[in-house]
Design an enzyme around this catalytic site. Sequence first.
Site, mmCIF file in Angstrom:
data_model
loop_
_atom_site.group_PDB
_atom_site.id
_atom_site.type_symbol
_atom_site.label_atom_id
_atom_site.label_comp_id
_atom_site.label_asym_id
_atom_site.label_seq_id
_atom_site.Cartn_x
_atom_site.Cartn_y
_atom_site.Cartn_z
ATOM 1 N N ASP A 24 46.208 19.728 -25.732
ATOM 2 C CA ASP A 24 46.139 19.040 -24.680
ATOM 3 C C ASP A 24 45.020 18.289 -24.368
ATOM 4 O O ASP A 24 44.812 17.632 -23.307
ATOM 5 C CB ASP A 24 46.401 20.181 -23.253
ATOM 6 C CG ASP A 24 47.040 19.561 -22.255
ATOM 7 O OD1 ASP A 24 47.634 18.506 -22.317
ATOM 8 O OD2 ASP A 24 47.038 20.078 -21.173
ATOM 9 N N GLN B 116 47.179 26.224 -18.889
ATOM 10 C CA GLN B 116 47.401 25.570 -17.770
ATOM 11 C C GLN B 116 46.602 25.324 -16.807
ATOM 12 O O GLN B 116 45.804 26.318 -16.219
ATOM 13 C CB GLN B 116 48.782 25.938 -16.966
ATOM 14 C CG GLN B 116 49.198 25.660 -15.756
ATOM 15 C CD GLN B 116 50.012 24.052 -16.351
ATOM 16 O OE1 GLN B 116 50.417 23.992 -17.486
ATOM 17 N NE2 GLN B 116 50.097 23.196 -15.385
ATOM 18 N N LYS C 213 57.669 23.229 -20.082
ATOM 19 C CA LYS C 213 57.128 23.108 -21.701
ATOM 20 C C LYS C 213 57.830 23.937 -22.555
ATOM 21 O O LYS C 213 57.885 23.812 -23.521
ATOM 22 C CB LYS C 213 55.577 23.387 -21.481
ATOM 23 C CG LYS C 213 54.560 22.295 -20.870
ATOM 24 C CD LYS C 213 53.363 22.646 -20.315
ATOM 25 C CE LYS C 213 52.693 21.455 -19.600
ATOM 26 N NZ LYS C 213 51.592 21.903 -18.956
HETATM 27 P P1 NAP Z 1 43.474 18.550 -9.584
HETATM 28 O O1 NAP Z 1 42.716 19.133 -10.574
HETATM 29 O O2 NAP Z 1 43.674 19.343 -8.289
HETATM 30 O O3 NAP Z 1 42.681 17.092 -9.231
HETATM 31 C C1 NAP Z 1 43.053 16.318 -8.015
HETATM 32 C C2 NAP Z 1 41.807 15.249 -8.402
HETATM 33 O O4 NAP Z 1 42.332 14.388 -6.961
HETATM 34 C C3 NAP Z 1 40.689 15.443 -8.106
HETATM 35 O O5 NAP Z 1 39.623 14.891 -9.078
HETATM 36 C C4 NAP Z 1 40.191 15.199 -6.737
HETATM 37 O O6 NAP Z 1 38.736 14.727 -6.474
HETATM 38 C C5 NAP Z 1 41.091 14.120 -6.320
HETATM 39 N N1 NAP Z 1 41.257 14.122 -4.877
HETATM 40 C C6 NAP Z 1 41.328 15.080 -3.837
HETATM 41 N N2 NAP Z 1 41.484 14.770 -2.610
HETATM 42 C C7 NAP Z 1 41.007 13.446 -2.944
HETATM 43 C C8 NAP Z 1 41.214 12.381 -1.840
HETATM 44 N N3 NAP Z 1 41.013 12.666 -0.366
HETATM 45 N N4 NAP Z 1 40.722 11.176 -2.197
HETATM 46 C C9 NAP Z 1 40.768 10.923 -3.456
HETATM 47 N N5 NAP Z 1 40.729 11.613 -4.375
HETATM 48 C C10 NAP Z 1 41.050 12.722 -4.110
HETATM 49 O O7 NAP Z 1 45.187 17.981 -9.918
HETATM 50 P P2 NAP Z 1 45.641 17.639 -11.379
HETATM 51 O O8 NAP Z 1 45.826 18.918 -12.038
HETATM 52 O O9 NAP Z 1 45.056 16.552 -12.025
HETATM 53 O O10 NAP Z 1 47.117 17.169 -10.731
HETATM 54 C C11 NAP Z 1 47.265 15.761 -9.939
HETATM 55 C C12 NAP Z 1 48.794 15.919 -9.634
HETATM 56 O O11 NAP Z 1 49.345 15.762 -10.845
HETATM 57 C C13 NAP Z 1 49.446 17.009 -9.037
HETATM 58 O O12 NAP Z 1 50.444 16.560 -7.974
HETATM 59 C C14 NAP Z 1 49.960 17.969 -9.991
HETATM 60 O O13 NAP Z 1 51.146 18.547 -9.613
HETATM 61 C C15 NAP Z 1 50.343 16.984 -10.903
HETATM 62 N N6 NAP Z 1 50.589 17.137 -12.211
HETATM 63 C C16 NAP Z 1 49.661 18.285 -12.789
HETATM 64 C C17 NAP Z 1 49.652 18.645 -14.066
HETATM 65 C C18 NAP Z 1 49.119 19.843 -14.708
HETATM 66 O O14 NAP Z 1 49.424 20.324 -15.898
HETATM 67 N N7 NAP Z 1 48.153 20.225 -14.120
HETATM 68 C C19 NAP Z 1 50.737 17.860 -15.070
HETATM 69 C C20 NAP Z 1 51.476 16.776 -14.424
HETATM 70 C C21 NAP Z 1 51.153 16.533 -13.336
HETATM 71 P P3 NAP Z 1 37.556 15.587 -6.888
HETATM 72 O O15 NAP Z 1 37.489 15.750 -8.326
HETATM 73 O O16 NAP Z 1 36.552 14.935 -6.312
HETATM 74 O O17 NAP Z 1 37.757 17.042 -6.449
#
Ligand code: NAP
Length: 259
Positions: A122, A99, A55
């Site tokens: 965001d 973040q 970013k």
């Molecule tokens: P996160 O906050 O950890 O959320 C993960 C989601 O996946 C949660 O809603 C969780 O469900 C769900 N999940 C976990 N285990 C699961 C399972 N066994 N079956 C179905 N769903 C499951 O992650 P995030 O920040 O959204 O990021 C997701 C991905 O996108 C990562 O790979 C990250 O690197 C990437 N990403 C992140 C960003 C950022 O700025 N953070 C930006 C772009 C891309 P629950 O709600 O029930 O726990």
Amino acid sequence: MTALVLDGKKLAREMEVELSTRVQEIKRRTNGVTPVLATILVGDDPSSATYVKMKGNACQRIGMESLRVVLPQATTTDELLSEIDELNSDPRVKGILLQHPVPSQIDERKCFDRIALEKDVDGVTVLGFGAMAMNEPAYGSATPVGIMALLQHYGIGIEGKHAVVVGRSPILGKPIAMMLLNANATVTICHSKTQTLSKLVGLADIVVGAVGKPQFIKGSWIKAGAVVIDAGYHPDGIGDIELSAVIEKCSAYTPVPGG
Ligand code: NAP
């Protein structure tokens, strides 16, 4: 079937050219004041550090200033709130990105909601998210906005399609689900308590992987002809979807990295 590659990097470069012009225009109007985007990184998660760095680099490329606030893993909610207060009251700062995720001792919702609405670039405040979800003018969450831009750029039809979003985080799963719904998709949102996940994914015309687990969504779950969007990124250059097993049968996909 030869799948269409949804090249996010290429589109981003094109968008940056347009953004540079807009930033120059803002500077001209404000007698040379450079708009500042503040990022706040709490703790030492390597993926988060990478996102924040990207970013900051993007700001530089388009002529904005990036103000990076880095706080230790042990930061408390009150400490983070006072950092946000400072950025809220700094007139040079036009946008604030906290973040996600923050360390577990921090009340993330409270901190997101402390961000001034006009600086919530965001879409993480309750009001910012709510306005976006209601299809009112608002900043959407950055990655979902990027996904929607990519789908539009490549002419991928959304209306009437069944989109299955795996993940419901405040910055990815929930906002992309709302954006797809606003674009008239039929949306299923899956999460860690979802049962028969593979069957639900198998119904999708558009699959969005936002789970945060390397190659968690298997290629065999995805139906032929689906559009595959992998929002995940892991240090070894793989995403949340087993892309190698799906490229041959899907109609379009985002490469990792580069999507
Ligand atoms: P996160 O906050 O950890 O959320 C993960 C989601 O996946 C949660 O809603 C969780 O469900 C769900 N999940 C976990 N285990 C699961 C399972 N066994 N079956 C179905 N769903 C499951 O992650 P995030 O920040 O959204 O990021 C997701 C991905 O996108 C990562 O790979 C990250 O690197 C990437 N990403 C992140 C960003 C950022 O700025 N953070 C930006 C772009 C891309 P629950 O709600 O029930 O726990």
